[in-house]
Design a protein around this motif. Structure first.
Motif, PDB file in Angstrom:
ATOM      1  N   ASP A 167       0.852  -1.188   0.000  1.00 51.51           N
ATOM      2  CA  ASP A 167       0.000   0.000   0.000  1.00 51.51           C
ATOM      3  C   ASP A 167       0.892   1.243   0.000  1.00 51.51           C
ATOM      4  OD1 ASP A 167      -1.700   2.166   0.693  1.00 51.51           O
ATOM      5  OD2 ASP A 167      -3.098   0.799   1.656  1.00 51.51           O
ATOM      6  N   LEU A 168       0.899   1.973  -1.116  1.00 52.77           N
ATOM      7  CA  LEU A 168       1.760   3.157  -1.209  1.00 52.77           C
ATOM      8  C   LEU A 168       1.333   4.240  -0.224  1.00 52.77           C
ATOM      9  CD1 LEU A 168       2.456   3.644  -5.023  1.00 52.77           C
ATOM     10  CD2 LEU A 168       3.754   2.365  -3.328  1.00 52.77           C
ATOM     11  N   GLY A 169       0.036   4.313   0.080  1.00 56.30           N
ATOM     12  CA  GLY A 169      -0.418   5.285   1.076  1.00 56.30           C
ATOM     13  C   GLY A 169       0.180   5.013   2.438  1.00 56.30           C
ATOM     14  N   LEU A 170       0.264   3.740   2.809  1.00 55.27           N
ATOM     15  CA  LEU A 170       0.885   3.379   4.085  1.00 55.27           C
ATOM     16  C   LEU A 170       2.394   3.545   4.026  1.00 55.27           C
ATOM     17  CD1 LEU A 170      -1.166   0.171   5.028  1.00 55.27           C
ATOM     18  CD2 LEU A 170      -1.473   2.514   5.867  1.00 55.27           C
ATOM     19  N   LEU A 171       2.975   3.294   2.859  1.00 58.93           N
ATOM     20  CA  LEU A 171       4.426   3.432   2.722  1.00 58.93           C
ATOM     21  C   LEU A 171       4.863   4.874   2.957  1.00 58.93           C
ATOM     22  CD1 LEU A 171       6.910   1.696   2.059  1.00 58.93           C
ATOM     23  CD2 LEU A 171       6.642   2.362  -0.340  1.00 58.93           C
ATOM     24  N   SER A 174       7.025 -11.787  -0.526  1.00 56.89           N
ATOM     25  CA  SER A 174       6.127 -12.161  -1.611  1.00 56.89           C
ATOM     26  C   SER A 174       5.084 -11.063  -1.773  1.00 56.89           C
ATOM     27  CB  SER A 174       5.454 -13.503  -1.305  1.00 56.89           C
ATOM     28  OG  SER A 174       4.554 -13.848  -2.331  1.00 56.89           O
ATOM     29  N   ILE A 175       5.230 -10.251  -2.809  1.00 55.40           N
ATOM     30  CA  ILE A 175       4.336  -9.124  -3.050  1.00 55.40           C
ATOM     31  C   ILE A 175       3.604  -9.378  -4.368  1.00 55.40           C
ATOM     32  CG2 ILE A 175       4.179  -6.629  -3.368  1.00 55.40           C
ATOM     33  CD1 ILE A 175       6.771  -6.361  -1.782  1.00 55.40           C
ATOM     34  N   ASP A 176       2.283  -9.372  -4.319  1.00 55.79           N
ATOM     35  CA  ASP A 176       1.468  -9.709  -5.481  1.00 55.79           C
ATOM     36  C   ASP A 176       0.955  -8.495  -6.232  1.00 55.79           C
ATOM     37  OD1 ASP A 176       1.300 -12.704  -5.124  1.00 55.79           O
ATOM     38  OD2 ASP A 176       0.474 -12.057  -3.211  1.00 55.79           O
ATOM     39  N   GLY A 177       1.058  -7.320  -5.643  1.00 54.58           N
ATOM     40  CA  GLY A 177       0.551  -6.137  -6.317  1.00 54.58           C
ATOM     41  C   GLY A 177       0.733  -4.894  -5.483  1.00 54.58           C
ATOM     42  N   ILE A 178       0.196  -3.786  -5.976  1.00 53.09           N
ATOM     43  CA  ILE A 178       0.368  -2.478  -5.346  1.00 53.09           C
ATOM     44  C   ILE A 178      -0.986  -1.792  -5.223  1.00 53.09           C
ATOM     45  CG2 ILE A 178       1.401  -0.187  -5.593  1.00 53.09           C
ATOM     46  CD1 ILE A 178       3.672  -1.443  -7.150  1.00 53.09           C
ATOM     47  N   VAL A 179      -1.218  -1.177  -4.056  1.00 53.24           N
ATOM     48  CA  VAL A 179      -2.391  -0.325  -3.837  1.00 53.24           C
ATOM     49  C   VAL A 179      -1.922   1.122  -3.936  1.00 53.24           C
ATOM     50  CG1 VAL A 179      -4.259   0.275  -2.257  1.00 53.24           C
ATOM     51  CG2 VAL A 179      -3.307  -2.050  -2.239  1.00 53.24           C
ATOM     52  N   TYR A 180      -2.610   1.926  -4.748  1.00 50.64           N
ATOM     53  CA  TYR A 180      -2.216   3.333  -4.878  1.00 50.64           C
ATOM     54  C   TYR A 180      -3.462   4.183  -5.111  1.00 50.64           C
ATOM     55  CZ  TYR A 180      -2.421   2.260  -9.917  1.00 50.64           C
ATOM     56  OH  TYR A 180      -2.826   1.854 -11.167  1.00 50.64           O
ATOM     57  N   PRO A 181      -3.428   5.455  -4.731  1.00 49.37           N
ATOM     58  CA  PRO A 181      -4.625   6.294  -4.828  1.00 49.37           C
ATOM     59  C   PRO A 181      -4.970   6.650  -6.260  1.00 49.37           C
ATOM     60  CG  PRO A 181      -2.767   7.587  -4.073  1.00 49.37           C
ATOM     61  CD  PRO A 181      -2.304   6.164  -4.102  1.00 49.37           C
ATOM     62  N   SER A 182      -6.248   6.813  -6.520  1.00 54.88           N
ATOM     63  CA  SER A 182      -6.701   7.250  -7.839  1.00 54.88           C
ATOM     64  C   SER A 182      -6.569   8.763  -7.945  1.00 54.88           C
ATOM     65  CB  SER A 182      -8.161   6.846  -8.047  1.00 54.88           C
ATOM     66  OG  SER A 182      -8.687   7.460  -9.214  1.00 54.88           O
ATOM     67  N   VAL A 183      -6.059   9.219  -9.062  1.00 62.20           N
ATOM     68  CA  VAL A 183      -5.989  10.663  -9.303  1.00 62.20           C
ATOM     69  C   VAL A 183      -7.066  11.093 -10.289  1.00 62.20           C
ATOM     70  CG1 VAL A 183      -3.525  10.829  -8.823  1.00 62.20           C
ATOM     71  CG2 VAL A 183      -4.277  10.349 -11.147  1.00 62.20           C
ATOM     72  N   GLN A 184      -7.839  10.144 -10.813  1.00 65.60           N
ATOM     73  CA  GLN A 184      -8.885  10.448 -11.779  1.00 65.60           C
ATOM     74  C   GLN A 184     -10.248  10.632 -11.130  1.00 65.60           C
ATOM     75  OE1 GLN A 184      -8.281  11.050 -14.906  1.00 65.60           O
ATOM     76  NE2 GLN A 184      -6.132  10.446 -14.846  1.00 65.60           N
TER      77      GLN A 184
END
Length: 457
Positions: free
Chosen positions: A268-272, A335-345
């Protein structure tokens, strides 16, 4: 010159450092232990000086303090020293006096922190970091030298993301979040735009294949994947998924729900962006400075990774985010399966000066496969119109009839890596949006008539 022993220092890292460095036979002036080796008080002051310069900034020279006699933010110097070193009042006074002498420049007759005899300090909100310069060098290396097997990139990525599994936020939560059955992220919404009715009709005959992630070698490049590299781009909300494809007026956009069928781990990029230093980290430890610089760099990096990108700049601006995703997908220790990131649209007003920003989720190749997507036969039978029995006119009434699943022997087996499907289309969740108009939100700035300044000519 006064002397102090390690027993008088409460801060653990500094106490151990003094115990290793102590060599003087002078008795400690703060506990009078004659048998304990000591260091000069200047040794402590020098370490405090380095910590204050690195982690603190002056707060007693602001306009509010100077002109309006406001109390400075933070703490005065004796309090800062006490919190840092944890020694008795006499030792604090000696350290403060040593620092005051150290900071005074006899040539200019000025102190490093101004003329104030009682400087106050606050912790810096952001440390300058050499990582930003190294990041720029890495970008140049990627664009001008080599993307694959680039040792500079591999080394830097390891430094930034190597220990990501151990990162925690200020609230103590991991930056890696769970997705899948029983978690808060158990389904994803995905949208796909079709310019023609025929394209829509053909895709609905095999929605698992054409609404899911593209097959190897087919898909175009995205924010987190290179061209031909499968990735599933979804969202936590159907409206977000629809907004993210930026559909054109007159097009057809299909939005469908995909259930996550097995446990996944997502960054989760928001948590990162909220990563904290390790509990009990000492500001006297050089590793803490490096960790703080990495923490601050991660905030900058996460912001860069989620900035809106216009189509013209995608090939250029997506390169770095793609490389980051490549490294995370193949992380050597997590083991990382994907990324969570905020929508800018897509942003929905929540309250005054507050907005809810939706979440996008990209699943890497190893988790991007949908059940039945590799079937060589169509999975559904489609009709987009019904005929009115009274006037024999057609009207829009899309319908799919799904057949029985094909045996596994009828699936197309590609050579190489074939991950177990992590997604399953929720077949009764498909919605077709015929785009009739688009609402635009913008910052409107009028162009004024006037005399241009000399800098513009």
């Amino acid at each position: 010159m006064s002397y102090i022993c390690s027993n008088c220092i409460g801060e653990e890292f500094l106490r151990n450092l003094v115990a290793r460095e102590a060599s003087q036979d002078e008795p400690c002036e703060y506990c009078e232990r004659e048998e304990s080796p000591t260091v000069e008080i200047g040794f402590i002051a020098d370490r405090c000086d380095a910590v204050i310069e690195t982690f603190y900034e002056l707060s007693s020279q602001t306009a509010a303090v100077i002109h309006f006699d406001r109390t400075p933010a933070g703490d005065d110097l004796p309090t800062v020293i006490q919190k840092l070193v944890r020694v008795n009042e006499a030792a604090v006074t000696a350290i403060v006096e040593t620092l005051s002498d150290k900071w005074f420049d006899g040539d200019s007759m000025e102190s490093r922190y101004g003329d104030d005899d009682d400087p106050w300090f606050v912790l810096k909100s952001h440390l300058g970091s050499a990582m930003s310069a190294r990041w720029a060098e890495m970008e140049s290396s990627l664009r001008n030298e080599a993307r694959h097997l680039n040792p500079n990139v591999a080394e830097f990525m390891g430094e930034v993301f190597g220990d990501i599994a151990a990162d925690v936020t200020a609230k103590g939560s991991s930056v890696l979040v769970d997705a899948g059955p029983g978690s808060s992220i158990d389904k994803l919404f995905r949208a796909r735009e079709f310019q023609t009715e025929k394209g829509l009709y053909d895709a609905l005959h095999h929605p698992e294949k054409f609404l899911g992630a593209p097959a190897v070698g087919i898909g175009r490049a995205g924010r987190m994947n290179a061209a031909g590299q499968p990735a599933f781009y979804g969202a936590t909300d159907a409206d977000i998924a629809l907004a993210e494809v930026r559909p054109a007026v007159g097009s057809y956009t299909v939005v469908a729900t995909f259930a996550i069928t097995r446990p996944l781990k997502l960054l989760d990029l928001g948590l990162l962006m909220e990563v904290r230093l390790k509990e009990g980290a000492s500001l006297f430890d050089p590793m803490t400075k490096a960790a703080a610089e990495r923490r601050d760099f991660l905030k900058t990096l996460c912001t860069k990774m989620t900035l809106p990108v216009v189509p013209e700049g995608q090939d250029h601006d997506y390169l770095i985010t793609q490389v980051v995703a490549d490294y995370l997908a193949m992380h050597p220790r997590a083991s990382i399966d994907g990324i969570v990131y905020p929508s800018v649209q897509f942003e929905t007003p929540v309250g005054k000066n507050e907005e809810r920003r939706g979440q996008n989720i990209v699943l890497f190749h190893k988790a991007a496969t949908t059940l039945y997507a590799d079937s060589m036969k169509s999975t559904g039978f489609v009709q987009l119109y019904q005929v009115d029995s009274q006037d024999s006119e057609e009207y829009w009434y899309p319908c799919i009839e799904f057949g029985a699943p094909e045996p596994e022997s009828s699936y197309f087996q590609r050579p190489g890596f074939n991950p177990k499907p992590a997604l399953e289309l929720v077949r009764d969740s498909i919605h077709i949006h015929r785009i009739t108009s688009v609402k635009i939100f913008s910052d409107d700035s009028p162009v004024r008539l006037g005399t241009l300044g000399p800098w513009s000519r």
